[in-house]
Design a protein around this motif. Structure first.
Motif, PDB file in Angstrom:
ATOM      1  N   LEU A 163      43.281 -29.273  -7.622  1.00  0.00           N
ATOM      2  CA  LEU A 163      43.971 -30.284  -6.827  1.00  0.00           C
ATOM      3  C   LEU A 163      44.471 -29.682  -5.523  1.00  0.00           C
ATOM      4  N   ASP A 164      44.764 -30.545  -4.555  1.00  0.00           N
ATOM      5  CA  ASP A 164      45.066 -30.063  -3.212  1.00  0.00           C
ATOM      6  C   ASP A 164      46.358 -29.258  -3.140  1.00  0.00           C
ATOM      7  N   HIS A 165      47.275 -29.477  -4.079  1.00  0.00           N
ATOM      8  CA  HIS A 165      48.535 -28.731  -4.036  1.00  0.00           C
ATOM      9  C   HIS A 165      48.477 -27.454  -4.877  1.00  0.00           C
ATOM     10  N   GLN A 166      47.339 -27.180  -5.496  1.00  0.00           N
ATOM     11  CA  GLN A 166      47.230 -26.027  -6.386  1.00  0.00           C
ATOM     12  C   GLN A 166      46.574 -24.841  -5.689  1.00  0.00           C
ATOM     13  N   LEU A 167      47.103 -23.655  -5.963  1.00  0.00           N
ATOM     14  CA  LEU A 167      46.527 -22.410  -5.471  1.00  0.00           C
ATOM     15  C   LEU A 167      45.948 -21.652  -6.653  1.00  0.00           C
ATOM     16  N   GLU A 168      44.693 -21.263  -6.530  1.00  0.00           N
ATOM     17  CA  GLU A 168      43.978 -20.612  -7.628  1.00  0.00           C
ATOM     18  C   GLU A 168      43.639 -19.175  -7.242  1.00  0.00           C
ATOM     19  N   LEU A 169      44.075 -18.231  -8.065  1.00  0.00           N
ATOM     20  CA  LEU A 169      43.668 -16.833  -7.908  1.00  0.00           C
ATOM     21  C   LEU A 169      42.471 -16.604  -8.816  1.00  0.00           C
ATOM     22  N   VAL A 223      36.322 -31.989   5.348  1.00  0.00           N
ATOM     23  CA  VAL A 223      35.743 -31.888   3.998  1.00  0.00           C
ATOM     24  C   VAL A 223      36.847 -32.018   2.962  1.00  0.00           C
ATOM     25  N   ASP A 224      36.619 -32.843   1.931  1.00  0.00           N
ATOM     26  CA  ASP A 224      37.639 -32.992   0.892  1.00  0.00           C
ATOM     27  C   ASP A 224      37.325 -32.191  -0.367  1.00  0.00           C
ATOM     28  N   THR A 225      36.221 -31.445  -0.373  1.00  0.00           N
ATOM     29  CA  THR A 225      35.882 -30.590  -1.510  1.00  0.00           C
ATOM     30  C   THR A 225      36.732 -29.321  -1.458  1.00  0.00           C
ATOM     31  N   PRO A 226      37.324 -28.882  -2.586  1.00  0.00           N
ATOM     32  CA  PRO A 226      38.133 -27.654  -2.581  1.00  0.00           C
ATOM     33  C   PRO A 226      37.363 -26.460  -2.025  1.00  0.00           C
ATOM     34  N   LEU A 227      38.050 -25.658  -1.211  1.00  0.00           N
ATOM     35  CA  LEU A 227      37.429 -24.527  -0.528  1.00  0.00           C
ATOM     36  C   LEU A 227      37.880 -23.205  -1.148  1.00  0.00           C
ATOM     37  N   GLU A 228      36.922 -22.313  -1.301  1.00  0.00           N
ATOM     38  CA  GLU A 228      37.142 -20.996  -1.900  1.00  0.00           C
ATOM     39  C   GLU A 228      36.762 -19.939  -0.869  1.00  0.00           C
ATOM     40  N   TYR A 229      37.463 -18.794  -0.899  1.00  0.00           N
ATOM     41  CA  TYR A 229      37.256 -17.783   0.142  1.00  0.00           C
ATOM     42  C   TYR A 229      37.543 -16.404  -0.446  1.00  0.00           C
ATOM     43  N   PHE A 230      36.702 -15.439  -0.113  1.00  0.00           N
ATOM     44  CA  PHE A 230      36.916 -14.068  -0.585  1.00  0.00           C
ATOM     45  C   PHE A 230      38.095 -13.440   0.155  1.00  0.00           C
ATOM     46  N   ILE A 231      39.045 -12.903  -0.613  1.00  0.00           N
ATOM     47  CA  ILE A 231      40.226 -12.293   0.000  1.00  0.00           C
ATOM     48  C   ILE A 231      40.272 -10.779  -0.190  1.00  0.00           C
ATOM     49  N   HIS A 232      39.405 -10.229  -1.030  1.00  0.00           N
ATOM     50  CA  HIS A 232      39.485  -8.786  -1.269  1.00  0.00           C
ATOM     51  C   HIS A 232      38.172  -8.267  -1.843  1.00  0.00           C
ATOM     52  N   ARG A 255      51.008 -23.279  -8.878  1.00  0.00           N
ATOM     53  CA  ARG A 255      49.980 -22.431  -9.459  1.00  0.00           C
ATOM     54  C   ARG A 255      48.958 -23.296 -10.186  1.00  0.00           C
ATOM     55  N   ALA A 256      47.690 -22.873 -10.171  1.00  0.00           N
ATOM     56  CA  ALA A 256      46.620 -23.686 -10.750  1.00  0.00           C
ATOM     57  C   ALA A 256      46.507 -23.538 -12.259  1.00  0.00           C
ATOM     58  N   SER A 257      47.272 -22.644 -12.862  1.00  0.00           N
ATOM     59  CA  SER A 257      47.236 -22.496 -14.315  1.00  0.00           C
ATOM     60  C   SER A 257      48.664 -22.338 -14.815  1.00  0.00           C
ATOM     61  N   SER A 258      48.815 -22.069 -16.101  1.00  0.00           N
ATOM     62  CA  SER A 258      50.141 -22.082 -16.726  1.00  0.00           C
ATOM     63  C   SER A 258      50.674 -20.674 -16.953  1.00  0.00           C
ATOM     64  N   GLY A 259      51.978 -20.618 -17.164  1.00  0.00           N
ATOM     65  CA  GLY A 259      52.597 -19.370 -17.565  1.00  0.00           C
ATOM     66  C   GLY A 259      53.191 -18.585 -16.419  1.00  0.00           C
ATOM     67  N   HIS A 260      53.931 -17.561 -16.804  1.00  0.00           N
ATOM     68  CA  HIS A 260      54.556 -16.641 -15.854  1.00  0.00           C
ATOM     69  C   HIS A 260      54.019 -15.246 -16.118  1.00  0.00           C
ATOM     70  N   THR A 261      53.581 -14.572 -15.056  1.00  0.00           N
ATOM     71  CA  THR A 261      53.021 -13.228 -15.176  1.00  0.00           C
ATOM     72  C   THR A 261      54.093 -12.195 -14.854  1.00  0.00           C
ATOM     73  N   ARG A 262      54.284 -11.268 -15.760  1.00  0.00           N
ATOM     74  CA  ARG A 262      55.247 -10.186 -15.559  1.00  0.00           C
ATOM     75  C   ARG A 262      54.469  -8.876 -15.475  1.00  0.00           C
ATOM     76  N   VAL A 263      54.343  -8.351 -14.257  1.00  0.00           N
ATOM     77  CA  VAL A 263      53.573  -7.128 -14.028  1.00  0.00           C
ATOM     78  C   VAL A 263      54.444  -5.924 -14.352  1.00  0.00           C
ATOM     79  N   LEU A 264      53.914  -4.999 -15.156  1.00  0.00           N
ATOM     80  CA  LEU A 264      54.695  -3.875 -15.665  1.00  0.00           C
ATOM     81  C   LEU A 264      54.418  -2.573 -14.915  1.00  0.00           C
TER      82      LEU A 264
END
Length: 656
Positions: free
Chosen positions: A4-10, A156-165, A274-283
């Motif tokens: 969805l347009d308000h979601q950010l996907e990693l 364009v209304d199709t979700p856009l994906e882009y390489f970041i790394h 966020r595009a998915s659920s949960g909270h990530t705790r990086v150790l």
């Protein structure tokens, strides 16, 4: 669901399903992985069973799994590809990343299709066409600027994906044929020979050497850390990390790095989620310099930049560690800026080459005003370390201590859960409601006895219900809705909690709504061009039928069809060696002392026995590496993973 347009996907890569699981635990909202065949990384294949298990794990967190079938397919391979796609659909895969348009003409399940970066999406017109043809997500070309992305998103209304790394192909993806021309190994079929990482000598039109034995087509690695929010504002919604050949440590580190950066944006921007659920705790503390890279560049995101190439070496040299202070017969001493450990990987430059050193044993000698003093006993013989001398700079590309932190649990991901305990006629009922609004209720029959110590009984119930331990959940609140304090044996309440958690995990999986394929426009959208050269990568009759249906009148065969006998562009790239060496006509304009028009005359690139002509198209700022296919490759049958009998044409009917 679709993005969805308000979601950010990693979106993280996975060479294996095990790496895919860790990517999700370290914050990935989606993972892309290779299936059994037909992926653009032919050494990163995975069986259907492993992918199915990864899908189940991912969907618990509302993460999506994409499988790459992003090679061009020979006619003989189409049926095998179709069967594999149905198997992937049955395994629960959410989407396919594809390049070959022939697949759209086949009997496929209603699985979402994403247009691979191999589709070379650089224009508004092409992006609109692919969206209208049934693609649910578009992977844009890495060479686009943020402003160009913004213009595409506006139309364009199709979700856009882009390489970041990650690693950068020097050519526009899908527009590189140099590997196939020289070795018969096709990049468009997942078997690139990495010609761009070789050393080359560059000469001008008069034969004068401009650069000698440099890795002139090797780019630094993509790093958009500083541009994330600008990309969000430009319209990118899926942020993709390259690396289906990378190891577990790389995926953990880079995924966690971008998870933290995106979470910081989400914290400030409540209109996004966020595009998915949960909270990530990086150790651990992510560090992009600690895992493989060739240096960092944001490439063309902010326009053409100086020094985007890794011309000195395509290898990972790591981070600066210190300077050699003394040489011994079996050791050398270093003044360092950080502690060392046995097993550290070191290197230094000797002339044009990177020399690797394994620190077998290290001993700290003390401290000085310049840093820590360490003695290194290398795995190699000292006489083998050519060019090592006092004053030499030493880099570390394997930090043993840091890597050890990634070999154990380095992140956890939890979904918030509310627990409500109530009573009914014959026992207790535990109702669970998670952050996604999914609710389950589990009953346990038992005889209830009044508690003699009310506060102690309630505290025991709270403690038992809160023991979510190694589950995927964390407590977001516990409510006891009881008519009076009851004594409940800990074994009984623990069993109820375990049963309730298992039932809730099953309910989350059952509630997953897999996104459906986007229907193509009717009547079919018209392709932006009426003629296609070999650059369109049409390798089978289904692909030809697709383009014909969409209005293309003349269609040349893919380069891998072996119909291009003469010299053609084998690589088309935004990287320009004239610009890199200050020989660009645009750079010369207005420079004092430069008279007349500076022309972008052809140049020559040589590596070993291979010789190419460089031609420069200055209007779009592109460089073409021109050459011809080797005769032996040209005469061989077009490549296919499925055996077939090529047609043979005779001048006259063969005699029996």
């Amino acid at each position: 669901m679709s993005l969805l347009d308000h979601q950010l996907e990693l979106l993280s890569p996975a060479k294996t399903a095990e790496i895919g699981r860790e990517a999700i635990l370290h914050g990935a909202d989606a993972v892309y992985i290779g299936g059994p065949a037909f992926g653009a990384r032919h050494n990163a294949s995975n069986p259907i069973e492993d992918i199915s298990a990864l899908v189940e794990f991912a969907h618990k967190f509302r993460s999506r799994i994409f499988v790459t079938i992003n090679t061009i397919l020979h006619d003989a391979e189409l049926e095998a590809a179709r069967k594999q796609i149905w198997q992937l659909y049955d395994a629960g895969v959410d989407a396919l990343i594809i390049q070959d348009m022939g697949l759209l003409e086949m009997d496929l399940p209603p699985i979402q299709l994403h247009a691979s970066t191999q589709c070379d999406i650089r224009t508004v017109e092409k992006a609109k066409f692919l969206g209208a043809s049934g693609f649910s997500q578009l992977v844009l070309a890495r060479e686009l600027t943020i402003e160009q992305i913004r213009k595409i998103r506006a139309e364009v209304d199709t979700p856009l994906e882009y390489f970041i790394h990650g690693a950068l192909c020097v050519a526009f993806s899908g527009q590189c044929y140099i590997s196939h021309a020289d070795t018969g190994r096709s990049a468009n079929r997942g078997d690139c020979s990495q010609a761009c990482r070789l050393p080359y000598t560059l000469s001008d039109s008069k034969g004068r050497v401009v650069a000698y034995e440099k890795h002139l087509l090797s780019m630094k690695d993509n790093d958009q850390s500083a541009n994330l929010e600008a990309l969000v504002d430009a319209g990118i919604r899926s942020f993709k990390i390259e690396g289906r050949y990378k190891d577990m440590g790389y995926v953990k580190n880079i995924t966690a790095h971008y998870r933290l950066l995106l979470d910081e944006i989400l914290e400030r921007r409540p209109e996004l989620s966020r595009a998915s659920s949960g909270h990530t705790r990086v150790l651990f503390t992510p560090d992009v310099d600690k895992t493989f890279h060739r240096g960092h560049t944001d490439y063309f995101a902010n326009g053409r930049q100086d020094e985007i190439g890794a011309f000195d070496s395509p290898k990972y040299v790591g981070v600066e560690l210190g300077v050699v202070s003394r040489l011994g017969t079996d050791h050398f001493d270093l003044v360092t800026n950080a502690p060392m450990a046995n097993g550290d990987g070191l290197n230094y430059m000797n002339k044009r080459e990177v020399v690797g050193v394994q620190a077998n044993v290290v001993k700290k000698l003390g401290d000085s005003t310049e840093g820590e003093l360490w003695r290194v006993f290398p795995n190699e013989q000292m006489r083998e370390l050519a060019g090592l001398k006092p004053g030499a700079s030493v880099m570390r590309n394997r930090d043993h201590h840091w890597e050890a932190s990634l070999q154990k649990k380095s992140s956890e991901r939890k979904v918030a859960l509310q627990l409500a305990l109530s009573e009914d006629a014959d026992g207790l009922r535990l109702t669970l409601r998670d952050e996604d609004g999914i609710t389950t209720s589990t009953h346990a029959a038992m005889a209830l006895q009044p508690a003699q110590h009310a506060e102690q009984a309630e505290a025991a119930l709270h403690a038992s219900l809160g023991k979510l331990g190694n589950t995927m959940f964390e407590v977001d609140g516990i409510v006891l809705s009881l008519s009076q304090p009851w004594f409940v044996p800990s074994s009984a309440i623990n069993a109820l909690r375990r049963d309730a958690i298992a039932a809730h995990e099953a309910a989350r999986l059952a509630a997953w709504d897999r996104p459906q394929r986007k229907a193509p426009d009717e009547p079919p959208a018209v392709y932006p061009e009426t003629q296609l050269s070999y650059l369109a990568n049409v390798y089978n009759e289904k692909a030809r039928a697709f383009y014909t249906k969409h209005g293309v009148q003349m269609i040349a065969a893919a380069y891998e069809s072996h119909e291009e006998a003469g010299e053609v562009p084998l690589m088309i790239t935004k990287h320009c060696l004239r610009f890199s060496f200050n020989l660009c006509p645009k750079q010369a304009k207005g420079v004092q002392g430069v008279q007349g028009q500076v022309r972008a005359e052809p140049m020559t690139l040589v590596s070993g026995d291979e010789r190419y002509t460089l031609r420069f198209d200055c209007k779009p700022c592109e460089m073409h590496v021109v050459g011809a296919m080797k005769p032996g490759i040209l005469a061989s049958p077009p490549p296919s993973n499925v055996p077939y009998s090529p047609l043979t044409f005779h001048r006259q009917r063969p005699r029996a």
